[in-house]
Design a protein around this motif. Structure first.
Motif, PDB file in Angstrom:
ATOM      1  N   ALA A  25       0.046 -11.709 -21.413  1.00  0.00           N
ATOM      2  CA  ALA A  25       1.070 -11.441 -22.676  1.00  0.00           C
ATOM      3  C   ALA A  25       0.634 -11.433 -23.803  1.00  0.00           C
ATOM      4  CB  ALA A  25       2.345 -12.254 -22.402  1.00  0.00           C
ATOM      5  N   ASN A  26      -0.421 -12.317 -24.296  1.00  0.00           N
ATOM      6  CA  ASN A  26      -1.237 -12.266 -25.428  1.00  0.00           C
ATOM      7  C   ASN A  26      -2.364 -11.642 -25.682  1.00  0.00           C
ATOM      8  OD1 ASN A  26       0.684 -14.183 -27.032  1.00  0.00           O
ATOM      9  ND2 ASN A  26       0.128 -15.394 -25.112  1.00  0.00           N
ATOM     10  N   PHE A  27      -3.304 -11.506 -24.495  1.00  0.00           N
ATOM     11  CA  PHE A  27      -4.692 -11.165 -24.696  1.00  0.00           C
ATOM     12  C   PHE A  27      -4.962 -10.085 -23.851  1.00  0.00           C
ATOM     13  CE2 PHE A  27      -4.537 -15.784 -25.758  1.00  0.00           C
ATOM     14  CZ  PHE A  27      -4.934 -15.564 -27.258  1.00  0.00           C
ATOM     15  N   GLN A  28      -4.226  -9.413 -22.979  1.00  0.00           N
ATOM     16  CA  GLN A  28      -4.544  -8.196 -22.510  1.00  0.00           C
ATOM     17  C   GLN A  28      -4.965  -7.247 -23.189  1.00  0.00           C
ATOM     18  OE1 GLN A  28      -1.384  -6.695 -19.835  1.00  0.00           O
ATOM     19  NE2 GLN A  28      -2.849  -6.184 -18.353  1.00  0.00           N
ATOM     20  N   GLN A  29      -6.098  -6.388 -22.763  1.00  0.00           N
ATOM     21  CA  GLN A  29      -6.476  -5.409 -23.509  1.00  0.00           C
ATOM     22  C   GLN A  29      -6.471  -4.034 -22.534  1.00  0.00           C
ATOM     23  OE1 GLN A  29     -10.461  -6.131 -24.743  1.00  0.00           O
ATOM     24  NE2 GLN A  29      -9.783  -7.801 -26.036  1.00  0.00           N
ATOM     25  N   TYR A  36      -7.887  -8.034 -18.266  1.00  0.00           N
ATOM     26  CA  TYR A  36      -6.685  -8.674 -17.932  1.00  0.00           C
ATOM     27  C   TYR A  36      -7.156  -9.956 -17.031  1.00  0.00           C
ATOM     28  CZ  TYR A  36      -7.501  -6.123 -13.540  1.00  0.00           C
ATOM     29  OH  TYR A  36      -7.876  -5.604 -12.309  1.00  0.00           O
ATOM     30  N   TYR A  37      -6.255 -10.798 -16.780  1.00  0.00           N
ATOM     31  CA  TYR A  37      -6.485 -12.076 -15.966  1.00  0.00           C
ATOM     32  C   TYR A  37      -5.601 -12.030 -14.731  1.00  0.00           C
ATOM     33  CZ  TYR A  37      -7.613 -13.414 -20.898  1.00  0.00           C
ATOM     34  OH  TYR A  37      -8.084 -13.163 -22.173  1.00  0.00           O
ATOM     35  N   THR A  38      -6.298 -12.789 -13.824  1.00  0.00           N
ATOM     36  CA  THR A  38      -5.640 -13.021 -12.457  1.00  0.00           C
ATOM     37  C   THR A  38      -5.841 -14.371 -11.966  1.00  0.00           C
ATOM     38  OG1 THR A  38      -7.620 -12.080 -11.107  1.00  0.00           O
ATOM     39  CG2 THR A  38      -5.883 -10.642 -11.699  1.00  0.00           C
ATOM     40  N   ALA A  39      -4.709 -14.823 -11.186  1.00  0.00           N
ATOM     41  CA  ALA A  39      -4.825 -16.194 -10.827  1.00  0.00           C
ATOM     42  C   ALA A  39      -5.862 -16.230  -9.528  1.00  0.00           C
ATOM     43  CB  ALA A  39      -3.543 -16.754 -10.476  1.00  0.00           C
ATOM     44  N   GLY A  40      -6.636 -17.180  -9.399  1.00  0.00           N
ATOM     45  CA  GLY A  40      -7.489 -17.175  -8.161  1.00  0.00           C
ATOM     46  C   GLY A  40      -6.860 -17.952  -6.988  1.00  0.00           C
ATOM     47  N   SER A  47      -9.515 -15.891 -13.030  1.00  0.00           N
ATOM     48  CA  SER A  47     -10.497 -14.717 -13.270  1.00  0.00           C
ATOM     49  C   SER A  47     -10.212 -13.681 -14.411  1.00  0.00           C
ATOM     50  CB  SER A  47     -10.478 -13.695 -11.962  1.00  0.00           C
ATOM     51  OG  SER A  47     -10.956 -14.454 -10.909  1.00  0.00           O
ATOM     52  N   VAL A  48     -11.200 -13.639 -15.161  1.00  0.00           N
ATOM     53  CA  VAL A  48     -11.253 -12.616 -16.412  1.00  0.00           C
ATOM     54  C   VAL A  48     -11.749 -11.264 -15.918  1.00  0.00           C
ATOM     55  CG1 VAL A  48     -12.140 -11.860 -18.748  1.00  0.00           C
ATOM     56  CG2 VAL A  48     -11.733 -14.393 -18.235  1.00  0.00           C
ATOM     57  N   VAL A  49     -10.792 -10.515 -15.721  1.00  0.00           N
ATOM     58  CA  VAL A  49     -11.282  -9.179 -15.145  1.00  0.00           C
ATOM     59  C   VAL A  49     -11.418  -8.082 -16.147  1.00  0.00           C
ATOM     60  CG1 VAL A  49     -10.446  -7.377 -13.337  1.00  0.00           C
ATOM     61  CG2 VAL A  49      -9.789  -9.690 -12.968  1.00  0.00           C
ATOM     62  N   ILE A  50     -12.495  -7.229 -16.286  1.00  0.00           N
ATOM     63  CA  ILE A  50     -13.019  -6.429 -17.213  1.00  0.00           C
ATOM     64  C   ILE A  50     -13.445  -5.223 -16.406  1.00  0.00           C
ATOM     65  CG2 ILE A  50     -14.596  -5.514 -19.132  1.00  0.00           C
ATOM     66  CD1 ILE A  50     -14.448  -8.690 -19.821  1.00  0.00           C
ATOM     67  N   MET A  67     -14.346 -13.778 -25.925  1.00  0.00           N
ATOM     68  CA  MET A  67     -13.087 -14.018 -26.319  1.00  0.00           C
ATOM     69  C   MET A  67     -12.096 -14.541 -25.347  1.00  0.00           C
ATOM     70  SD  MET A  67      -9.625 -12.478 -26.686  1.00  0.00           S
ATOM     71  CE  MET A  67      -9.794 -11.232 -25.635  1.00  0.00           C
ATOM     72  N   ALA A  68     -12.235 -13.653 -24.068  1.00  0.00           N
ATOM     73  CA  ALA A  68     -11.069 -14.059 -23.019  1.00  0.00           C
ATOM     74  C   ALA A  68     -11.563 -15.590 -22.641  1.00  0.00           C
ATOM     75  CB  ALA A  68     -11.535 -13.021 -21.865  1.00  0.00           C
ATOM     76  N   LYS A  69     -12.871 -15.995 -22.349  1.00  0.00           N
ATOM     77  CA  LYS A  69     -13.094 -17.160 -21.927  1.00  0.00           C
ATOM     78  C   LYS A  69     -12.562 -18.262 -22.929  1.00  0.00           C
ATOM     79  CE  LYS A  69     -17.176 -17.853 -19.776  1.00  0.00           C
ATOM     80  NZ  LYS A  69     -18.354 -17.847 -19.533  1.00  0.00           N
ATOM     81  N   GLN A  70     -12.611 -17.900 -24.042  1.00  0.00           N
ATOM     82  CA  GLN A  70     -12.153 -18.934 -25.059  1.00  0.00           C
ATOM     83  C   GLN A  70     -10.714 -19.262 -25.307  1.00  0.00           C
ATOM     84  OE1 GLN A  70     -13.868 -17.087 -28.734  1.00  0.00           O
ATOM     85  NE2 GLN A  70     -15.749 -18.510 -28.521  1.00  0.00           N
ATOM     86  N   ALA A  71     -10.112 -18.098 -24.815  1.00  0.00           N
ATOM     87  CA  ALA A  71      -8.568 -18.028 -24.601  1.00  0.00           C
ATOM     88  C   ALA A  71      -8.053 -18.945 -23.641  1.00  0.00           C
ATOM     89  CB  ALA A  71      -7.890 -16.606 -24.560  1.00  0.00           C
ATOM     90  N   VAL A  72      -8.644 -18.695 -22.530  1.00  0.00           N
ATOM     91  CA  VAL A  72      -8.460 -19.483 -21.268  1.00  0.00           C
ATOM     92  C   VAL A  72      -8.669 -20.860 -21.456  1.00  0.00           C
ATOM     93  CG1 VAL A  72      -9.151 -19.800 -18.870  1.00  0.00           C
ATOM     94  CG2 VAL A  72      -8.808 -17.471 -19.607  1.00  0.00           C
ATOM     95  N   SER A  73      -9.813 -21.182 -22.015  1.00  0.00           N
ATOM     96  CA  SER A  73     -10.055 -22.690 -22.362  1.00  0.00           C
ATOM     97  C   SER A  73      -9.126 -23.247 -23.432  1.00  0.00           C
ATOM     98  CB  SER A  73     -11.363 -22.837 -23.122  1.00  0.00           C
ATOM     99  OG  SER A  73     -12.596 -22.429 -22.084  1.00  0.00           O
TER     100      SER A  73
END
Length: 96
Positions: A25-29, A36-40, A47-50, A67-73
């Motif tokens: 909702a906040n960081f998808q591009q 986008y992000y998916t649950a393992g 998973s950060v999927v690009i 950026m995506a890894k920082q957002a997840v963290s």
């Protein structure tokens, strides 16, 4: 007697479902570099999927990963889930 509409039925997401919802909702591009992000399926990772086209600059892709890894963290730490959550990255070039 009235029945509840299906949209009103209770649903409680698990932690990974919730985190992927918030992140998407906040960081998808979208665009030449789709992120986008998916649950393992292991129950402990996101998973950060690009997906990107060949012409996309590698620095843009690397910046998106960072950026995506920082957002997840950041979100994992805010929820107190950073002790168990693993971040995986899945980068793949799109074929046209």
């Amino acid at each position: 007697m009235s029945e509840k509409a299906p949209g009103f039925e209770k649903y409680t997401p698990n932690r990974l479902d919730w985190l992927t919802l918030v992140l998407n909702a906040n960081f998808q591009q979208d665009g030449p570099c789709r992120l986008y992000y998916t649950a393992g399926i292991d129950g402990k990772s996101i998973s950060v999927v690009i997906r990107h086209y060949a012409h996309v600059d590698r620095e843009l892709i690397n910046g998106s990963v960072t950026m995506a890894k920082q957002a997840v963290s950041m979100y994992a730490k805010n929820y107190g889930w950073d002790s168990w959550l693993e971040i995986k990255v899945d980068v793949e070039e799109l074929k046209v």
